[in-house]
Design an enzyme around this catalytic site. Sequence first.
Site, short mmCIF file in Angstrom:
data_model
loop_
_atom_site.label_atom_id
_atom_site.label_comp_id
_atom_site.label_asym_id
_atom_site.label_seq_id
_atom_site.Cartn_x
_atom_site.Cartn_y
_atom_site.Cartn_z
N LYS A 160 -9.21 9.48 14.81
CA LYS A 160 -9.08 8.15 14.22
C LYS A 160 -9.67 7.09 15.15
O LYS A 160 -9.56 7.19 16.37
CB LYS A 160 -7.60 7.86 13.96
CG LYS A 160 -6.97 8.81 12.95
CD LYS A 160 -5.48 8.56 12.77
CE LYS A 160 -4.69 8.94 14.01
NZ LYS A 160 -3.22 8.91 13.77
N THR A 172 1.67 -2.81 12.22
CA THR A 172 1.05 -1.49 12.12
C THR A 172 2.02 -0.36 12.49
O THR A 172 1.59 0.77 12.73
CB THR A 172 -0.18 -1.41 13.04
OG1 THR A 172 0.24 -1.69 14.41
CG2 THR A 172 -1.23 -2.42 12.64
N GLY A 210 4.06 2.72 12.35
CA GLY A 210 4.10 3.87 11.46
C GLY A 210 2.81 4.21 10.76
O GLY A 210 2.80 5.06 9.84
N THR A 211 1.69 3.60 11.16
CA THR A 211 0.43 3.87 10.45
C THR A 211 -0.03 5.32 10.62
O THR A 211 -0.54 5.93 9.69
CB THR A 211 -0.68 2.92 10.91
OG1 THR A 211 -0.77 2.95 12.34
CG2 THR A 211 -0.41 1.50 10.45
N GLY A 212 0.16 5.89 11.82
CA GLY A 212 -0.24 7.28 12.05
C GLY A 212 0.57 8.25 11.20
O GLY A 212 0.02 9.19 10.61
N CYS A 213 1.88 8.00 11.13
CA CYS A 213 2.76 8.84 10.30
C CYS A 213 2.35 8.74 8.84
O CYS A 213 2.28 9.75 8.12
CB CYS A 213 4.21 8.38 10.43
SG CYS A 213 4.84 8.27 12.12
#
Length: 271
Positions: free
Chosen positions: A178, A216, A218-221
């Site tokens: 990412k 932002t 929790g964006t990866g989860c």
Amino acid sequence: MTSKAIPAVLSIAGSDSSGGAGIQADIKTIAAHHLFAETAITALTAQNTTGVRAVLEATPEFVAQEIDAVFEDIPPAAVKIGMVSSAAIIETIAGRLEHWGAKNIVVDPVMVATSGARLIDEGAVEALTSRLLPLATVITPNIMEAEALAGRSIESSYDQALVAQQLARHFGCAVLVKGGHNVNDANDVLAEPAAHEDDEPRITWFRHTRVETENTHGTGCTLSSAIACGLAQERPLPEAINQAKEYLTGALAAGLDLGHGSGPVDHMWAL
């Protein structure tokens, strides 16, 4: 009354008491995709948008019972794995997923905080890289996690693609590196292992407009869960990633503003 069945997605991750990341973000994401959410909680955290204040880890034995209970009754069509901080729990997860022949496994290798601080110790990193990542359909490291896994720095989009290919060759799974952290923001690159070992992994870029927001958490989860949803719906991996990116972009652009720190995204923006 007409009965129906919908695909289930299992999230194996920690609980976020503030609701923005971890298990809670995964459940909301899966529900927003009209799929059935299942969970195996690896740890409880007491946290909010300003930080984590306490962690209570589950025992490996209990995590195994959670996973077995899910697969025995409602087998998931896809599995998303988030933060797992101990080698013993990682070994347990890998063993149970192998036992049940789990498919469509998405691993978000949460190793480094946005601040740059390491979140798991060396023993857990070894278990993650030797046991869990090789089971994955796709892993979704951010720039700093990809650097840690590859042992080299990423300074440009060229480096980003090279590292994705390096990791795909090493782990034998697809790798989505990412963008972000001031390197190629909002542009992610996917490397998929080639059919023949001598060929280079296939590269696909996903370019999306960066949403300017401080919220932002929790964006990866959320992204990894949305990818798992796409795989559960039998989408090809690049298509699953593209729809997941579109979903996350919408959740960020919705402009939810909660808490005193980095707030959560609006998981239900499209409903």
